[in-house]
Design an enzyme around this catalytic site. Structure first.
Site, mmCIF file in Angstrom:
data_model
loop_
_atom_site.group_PDB
_atom_site.id
_atom_site.type_symbol
_atom_site.label_atom_id
_atom_site.label_comp_id
_atom_site.label_asym_id
_atom_site.label_seq_id
_atom_site.Cartn_x
_atom_site.Cartn_y
_atom_site.Cartn_z
ATOM 1 N N TYR A 1 -2.261 6.726 3.486
ATOM 2 C CA TYR A 1 -2.806 6.944 4.831
ATOM 3 C C TYR A 1 -2.923 8.438 5.148
ATOM 4 C CZ TYR A 1 -1.540 2.040 4.854
ATOM 5 O OH TYR A 1 -1.422 0.709 4.514
ATOM 6 N N CYS B 1 -8.143 22.896 17.665
ATOM 7 C CA CYS B 1 -7.907 23.257 19.070
ATOM 8 C C CYS B 1 -7.314 22.110 19.871
ATOM 9 C CB CYS B 1 -9.220 23.706 19.682
ATOM 10 S SG CYS B 1 -9.942 25.007 18.702
ATOM 11 N N ARG C 1 -1.445 11.515 10.617
ATOM 12 C CA ARG C 1 -0.274 10.681 10.949
ATOM 13 C C ARG C 1 0.668 11.309 11.971
ATOM 14 N NH1 ARG C 1 3.160 8.863 8.053
ATOM 15 N NH2 ARG C 1 3.093 6.760 8.894
ATOM 16 N N GLY D 1 0.852 -1.192 0.000
ATOM 17 C CA GLY D 1 0.000 0.000 0.000
ATOM 18 C C GLY D 1 0.883 1.235 0.000
HETATM 19 N N1 LLP Z 1 -2.153 -6.042 3.977
HETATM 20 C C1 LLP Z 1 -2.732 -6.005 5.188
HETATM 21 C C2 LLP Z 1 -3.450 -7.184 5.667
HETATM 22 C C3 LLP Z 1 -2.642 -4.850 5.981
HETATM 23 O O1 LLP Z 1 -3.200 -4.817 7.186
HETATM 24 C C4 LLP Z 1 -1.945 -3.715 5.486
HETATM 25 C C5 LLP Z 1 -1.846 -2.470 6.258
HETATM 26 C C6 LLP Z 1 -1.368 -3.801 4.197
HETATM 27 C C7 LLP Z 1 -1.482 -4.977 3.484
HETATM 28 C C8 LLP Z 1 -0.622 -2.663 3.579
HETATM 29 O O2 LLP Z 1 0.515 -2.333 4.290
HETATM 30 P P1 LLP Z 1 1.564 -1.285 3.693
HETATM 31 O O3 LLP Z 1 2.195 -1.895 2.474
HETATM 32 O O4 LLP Z 1 0.829 -0.055 3.352
HETATM 33 O O5 LLP Z 1 2.535 -1.096 4.785
HETATM 34 N N2 LLP Z 1 -2.383 4.042 9.035
HETATM 35 C C9 LLP Z 1 -1.032 3.558 9.258
HETATM 36 C C10 LLP Z 1 -0.743 2.277 8.486
HETATM 37 C C11 LLP Z 1 -1.706 1.150 8.770
HETATM 38 C C12 LLP Z 1 -1.427 -0.103 7.995
HETATM 39 C C13 LLP Z 1 -2.497 -1.114 8.178
HETATM 40 N N3 LLP Z 1 -2.368 -2.312 7.408
HETATM 41 C C14 LLP Z 1 -0.040 4.660 8.913
HETATM 42 O O6 LLP Z 1 -0.465 5.766 8.557
HETATM 43 O O7 LLP Z 1 1.175 4.468 9.024
#
Ligand code: LLP
Length: 422
Positions: A375, A346, A314, A277
């Site tokens: 994100y 605030c 974030r 992602g």
């Molecule tokens: N697959 C699963 C099952 C996941 O839970 C996630 C992310 C991904 C793939 C993708 O992961 P990536 O390649 O993006 O690292 N909001 C947080 C990140 C939460 C990630 C949740 N799961 C942030 O802003 O850092």
């Protein structure tokens, strides 16, 4: 090539000056580069094909689920990893076909299962025994058989922020790998369930390959055990998690990550699936904001900007640091000053950066926060009754508003007084 760079004294997204976008779309606004999305996707998928791995990439839409972003990646061949019925709808609307979709997540409802079976998605990643039994029940009622992976929890610490680490025993995700043998045996007995794959995802923003190596090696071992027990495991879903450089990190190049994949599971003759992602979407987006007031206080200098924690949470949630730069190119010999860049909400937590080195700022100056494509907009809210932030997609010299700003009146339109208040 970088897709956000200074040209003629001003930062551009590809061929478009950011000030032009600010005029049309106003600020704050997310700006995505289609070229940067394509470049990241190509780098990821080429590394897999160069290593001769039979692999497919299912973009983890939770990072950025704007349909124009999904379409950009789908046009390059990406499938989608979805975690809700809403994401499934978006994937289909963006043109991803059902079989190219994998459904992850710890709490799929029976309704979401029905929706996904009707869309003939490729695979469910199941995270608990009750979910497995429910899926069997729902699939049977629809006369369908579904391919599943059990998401295993390999008890590996991803060494990332604790709020986005998912592969330790204490985390809520997956089924303890030590129990996997029993669970696959149970899955094989259940009607309408075809256990064909194993899934793993240990966390996000990993900047070291060692946890991946440990987790994938355990998955390889489990694959051999399950095959020996008669299960037909032909696929592995290795999740996402590869980190990016927000300015202070040194994530491994994708080739090193792929080398670990090849080393651990390369000889199993499985079809591999990946769910990146952040790697695909993060560097492909910026959040552009404008200085409302430059406030010089006793101890510090504050740039109060028109973006806030509701637009990009974030920093407040994970202490994340996004590099901040001016849209106007700083003079090479110009002095830099320490600025705290803060939003209007605030809460003291509404701080994007402290002591950021920037040129002298005055009201109206445009700033960008880098690496906000993942994100960012997806986690935005309307806290403080602020507008829901707009999104723009750039391609070469063109740009389009791909999500319009949604004004507070729109949300208020869904609210009513209770009947006794009239
Ligand atoms: N697959 C699963 C099952 C996941 O839970 C996630 C992310 C991904 C793939 C993708 O992961 P990536 O390649 O993006 O690292 N909001 C947080 C990140 C939460 C990630 C949740 N799961 C942030 O802003 O850092």
């Amino acid at each position: 090539m970088t897709h956000f760079e200074y040209r003629n004294g001003e930062m551009h997204a590809e061929g478009v000056a950011l000030s032009r976008i600010a005029e049309v779309a106003e600020t704050p606004v997310y700006v995505y580069s289609a070229g940067a999305l394509a470049e990241a996707y190509t780098r990821f998928s080429s590394a897999l094909s160069t290593a001769d791995l039979n692999a497919r990439v299912c973009y983890a839409m939770k990072a950025n689920s704007n349909i124009a972003v999904i379409r950009t990646l789908a046009d390059l061949g990406a499938g989608a990893d979805v975690v809700s019925g809403g994401e499934l709808e978006r994937a289909l609307a963006a043109g991803v076909s059902g079989p190219d979709i994998v459904f992850s997540g710890v709490g799929k409802t029976p309704g979401e299962m029905r929706q996904a079976i009707a869309a003939e998605i490729g695979q469910f990643n199941v995270e608990s025994i009750p979910e497995l039994e429910m899926l069997s029940h729902v699939a049977t009622s629809m006369g369908a058989t579904v391919d599943i992976a059990i998401r295993v929890n390999p008890d590996v610490d991803a060494n990332t922020h604790h709020k986005i680490s998912t592969g330790r025993q204490e985390d809520k995700f997956g089924i303890d790998i030590a129990r996997a043998g029993d669970i696959y045996a149970r899955a094989a007995e259940l009607p309408s369930i075809a256990p064909v794959s194993i899934a793993v995802h240990i966390g996000s923003q990993l900047t070291d390959v060692a946890p991946f190596r440990a987790a994938f090696a355990r998955v390889a071992e489990l694959t051999r055990e399950l095959r020996a027990a008669g299960h037909n495991i032909g696929k592995l879903d290795l999740g996402g998690g590869l980190g990016i450089d927000y300015g202070r990190q040194t994530p491994p190049p994708v080739e090193d990550y792929v080398a670990v994949v090849a080393e651990t599971v390369g000889d199993l003759e499985c079809e591999l699936m990946f769910e990146p992602g952040r790697y695909l979407a993060g560097p492909a987006g910026i959040l552009m904001t404008q200085v409302i007031y430059a406030k010089e206080a006793e101890a510090r200098r504050f740039a109060i900007v028109d973006a806030a924690m509701n637009d990009l949470i974030r920093p407040a949630l994970y202490d994340a640091v996004h590099r901040i730069e001016t849209v106007r190119e700083p003079a090479t010999d110009g002095a830099l000053q320490d600025w705290d860049v803060v939003g209007p909400v605030c809460e003291t937590g509404d701080t994007f950066a402290k002591g950021c080195q920037l040129p002298a700022l005055s009201e109206g100056a445009l700033l960008v926060m880098r690496d906000a494509g993942a994100y960012g907009a997806v986690m935005s809210s309307v806290y403080n009754s602020r507008a829901l932030v707009a999104e723009v997609l750039v391609h070469d010299d063109s740009f389009a508003v791909v999500r319009a700003r949604q004004e507070p009146a729109t949300f208020m339109g869904y609210e009513t007084l209770a009947d006794w208040q009239n």
